[in-house]
Motif scaffolding. Structure first.
Motif, short mmCIF file in Angstrom:
data_model
loop_
_atom_site.label_atom_id
_atom_site.label_comp_id
_atom_site.label_asym_id
_atom_site.label_seq_id
_atom_site.Cartn_x
_atom_site.Cartn_y
_atom_site.Cartn_z
N MET A 17 0.85 -1.17 0.00
CA MET A 17 0.00 0.00 0.00
C MET A 17 0.89 1.24 0.00
SD MET A 17 -3.06 1.11 2.62
CE MET A 17 -3.79 -0.49 2.50
N ASP A 18 0.56 2.20 -0.84
CA ASP A 18 1.30 3.44 -0.94
C ASP A 18 0.30 4.59 -0.83
OD1 ASP A 18 3.40 5.23 -1.29
OD2 ASP A 18 3.43 5.00 -3.47
N ARG A 19 0.43 5.34 0.25
CA ARG A 19 -0.55 6.39 0.57
C ARG A 19 0.13 7.75 0.56
NH1 ARG A 19 -1.19 3.47 6.05
NH2 ARG A 19 1.01 3.69 5.65
N ILE A 20 -0.53 8.72 -0.05
CA ILE A 20 -0.01 10.07 -0.20
C ILE A 20 -0.80 11.03 0.69
CG2 ILE A 20 0.38 11.98 -1.83
CD1 ILE A 20 -0.12 9.83 -4.05
N TRP A 21 -0.07 11.90 1.38
CA TRP A 21 -0.70 13.04 2.05
C TRP A 21 -0.39 14.26 1.21
CZ3 TRP A 21 1.29 15.70 7.14
CH2 TRP A 21 0.44 16.75 7.48
N MET A 22 -1.42 14.86 0.61
CA MET A 22 -1.23 16.09 -0.15
C MET A 22 -1.89 17.23 0.61
SD MET A 22 -2.12 17.09 -4.12
CE MET A 22 -1.04 15.85 -4.81
N THR A 23 -1.14 18.30 0.78
CA THR A 23 -1.64 19.46 1.50
C THR A 23 -0.93 20.69 0.97
OG1 THR A 23 -2.16 20.31 3.71
CG2 THR A 23 0.00 19.26 3.44
N GLY A 24 -1.19 21.82 1.59
CA GLY A 24 -0.50 23.03 1.18
C GLY A 24 -1.34 24.27 1.37
N PHE A 25 -1.07 25.23 0.50
CA PHE A 25 -1.69 26.54 0.60
C PHE A 25 -3.21 26.48 0.67
CE2 PHE A 25 2.26 27.80 -1.77
CZ PHE A 25 2.77 28.67 -0.82
N ARG A 26 -3.78 27.42 1.42
CA ARG A 26 -5.22 27.63 1.41
C ARG A 26 -5.54 28.49 0.18
NH1 ARG A 26 -3.23 24.96 5.22
NH2 ARG A 26 -4.16 24.90 7.28
N SER A 27 -6.77 28.46 -0.26
CA SER A 27 -7.16 29.20 -1.47
C SER A 27 -6.88 30.69 -1.33
CB SER A 27 -8.63 28.95 -1.81
OG SER A 27 -9.45 29.21 -0.70
N TYR A 28 -7.17 31.27 -0.17
CA TYR A 28 -6.95 32.70 0.01
C TYR A 28 -5.46 33.05 0.02
CZ TYR A 28 -6.14 31.55 4.95
OH TYR A 28 -5.65 31.01 6.12
N THR A 66 1.42 10.67 -11.78
CA THR A 66 2.76 10.10 -11.60
C THR A 66 2.79 9.20 -10.37
OG1 THR A 66 3.79 11.99 -12.68
CG2 THR A 66 5.19 10.66 -11.23
N SER A 67 2.19 9.65 -9.28
CA SER A 67 2.18 8.86 -8.05
C SER A 67 1.40 7.55 -8.23
CB SER A 67 1.56 9.67 -6.90
OG SER A 67 2.37 10.77 -6.59
N ILE A 68 0.25 7.63 -8.89
CA ILE A 68 -0.56 6.43 -9.12
C ILE A 68 0.20 5.45 -10.01
CG2 ILE A 68 -2.67 5.55 -10.20
CD1 ILE A 68 -3.99 8.27 -9.31
N GLU A 69 0.82 5.96 -11.06
CA GLU A 69 1.58 5.09 -11.96
C GLU A 69 2.80 4.49 -11.28
OE1 GLU A 69 2.01 7.49 -15.50
OE2 GLU A 69 -0.16 7.45 -15.81
N ASP A 70 3.28 5.16 -10.20
CA ASP A 70 4.40 4.63 -9.42
C ASP A 70 3.93 3.74 -8.27
OD1 ASP A 70 6.23 5.91 -11.04
OD2 ASP A 70 6.55 7.60 -9.66
N GLY A 71 2.61 3.47 -8.20
CA GLY A 71 2.11 2.52 -7.22
C GLY A 71 1.24 3.08 -6.11
N ALA A 72 1.02 4.37 -6.06
CA ALA A 72 0.16 4.93 -5.02
C ALA A 72 -1.27 4.44 -5.20
CB ALA A 72 0.20 6.46 -5.05
N ASP A 73 -1.90 4.08 -4.11
CA ASP A 73 -3.28 3.62 -4.20
C ASP A 73 -4.24 4.38 -3.30
OD1 ASP A 73 -2.16 2.45 -1.96
OD2 ASP A 73 -2.45 0.41 -2.65
N TRP A 74 -3.73 5.33 -2.51
CA TRP A 74 -4.59 6.15 -1.66
C TRP A 74 -4.10 7.59 -1.66
CZ3 TRP A 74 -8.99 5.49 1.22
CH2 TRP A 74 -9.44 4.19 1.43
N LEU A 75 -5.03 8.52 -1.71
CA LEU A 75 -4.79 9.92 -1.36
C LEU A 75 -5.48 10.11 -0.03
CD1 LEU A 75 -4.00 12.91 -1.89
CD2 LEU A 75 -6.26 13.17 -2.95
N LEU A 95 -10.92 12.59 -7.55
CA LEU A 95 -12.23 12.04 -7.91
C LEU A 95 -12.39 11.95 -9.42
CD1 LEU A 95 -14.44 13.83 -5.24
CD2 LEU A 95 -14.15 11.34 -5.46
N ASP A 96 -11.92 12.97 -10.13
CA ASP A 96 -11.98 12.94 -11.60
C ASP A 96 -11.10 11.81 -12.15
OD1 ASP A 96 -13.70 15.10 -11.66
OD2 ASP A 96 -12.13 16.56 -12.15
N LEU A 97 -9.90 11.65 -11.61
CA LEU A 97 -9.01 10.58 -12.07
C LEU A 97 -9.60 9.21 -11.76
CD1 LEU A 97 -5.52 12.03 -11.07
CD2 LEU A 97 -6.42 11.73 -13.38
#
Length: 187
Positions: A1-12, A37-46, A63-65
């Motif tokens: 299992m390969d899980r990604i945490w994506m975060t960062g700037f707020r919209s404002y 790229t992450s999915i193709e490298d084996g990531a299965d969770w965001l 969700l679109d992907l």
């Protein structure tokens, strides 16, 4: 299992004003490239939170992907506390609730109301120990960004554990903008 945490700037913090803001198209393009790229490298969770900005946009792109190319990819929305978003306006609360209903898994890390900095640090520890790598949209020059706390937590965690962190700073985001513009000209 390969899980990604994506975060960062707020919209404002990025000055993005609504769904039709041209900056948002570039940001979502960058997120889409990173996720593919992450999915193709084996990531299965965001696994991400529900903050307005990078976190919600990452969920929308994922969700679109999931709907088009990667139906096996899973998405989790983890809020730091139970009443997260309750202080937002009605439209923003509705958007968060819609995202919660569309992801594969949604929960809260801590029950109850906001509990201060210690609670947010516990949330960061949860996210770090339940993911295998981090992608953060953050720039050192953005001294007022709340993403600074997550960036620091990711970097410190990576010093002690095998936890790759990809930082998308404003220069890298400009590279994505150029790539996006080039593709628009080609079409």
């Amino acid at each position: 299992m390969d899980r990604i945490w994506m975060t960062g700037f707020r919209s404002y913090e990025l000055g993005v004003n609504g769904a039709k803001d041209p900056k948002l198209a570039v940001i979502k393009f960058a997120i889409e490239r990173l996720l593919r790229t992450s999915i193709e490298d084996g990531a299965d969770w965001l696994i991400t939170g529900g903050q307005m900005g990078i976190e919600q946009w990452a969920i929308e792109v994922a969700l679109d992907l999931q709907a088009t190319d990667y139906p096996e990819f899973q998405i989790a929305l983890m809020t730091p506390f139970a009443k997260f978003g309750a202080q937002w306006n009605e439209n923003n609360q509705e958007k968060l609730n819609q995202l919660k209903s569309r992801v594969n898994f949604s929960s809260t890390v801590h029950q109850g109301d906001f509990g201060g900095r210690a609670q947010m640090q516990a949330y960061q520890r949860f996210m770090l120990t339940h993911t295998d790598k981090g992608i953060i949209f953050f720039d050192e020059e953005a001294t007022e960004s709340k993403a600074r706390y997550d960036d620091t937590a990711m970097r410190e965690y990576a010093e002690n554990f095998d936890y790759p962190v990809t930082r998308i700073d404003l220069d890298r985001l400009q590279d994505y903008a150029t790539e996006y513009q080039d593709l628009q000209w080609d079409n």
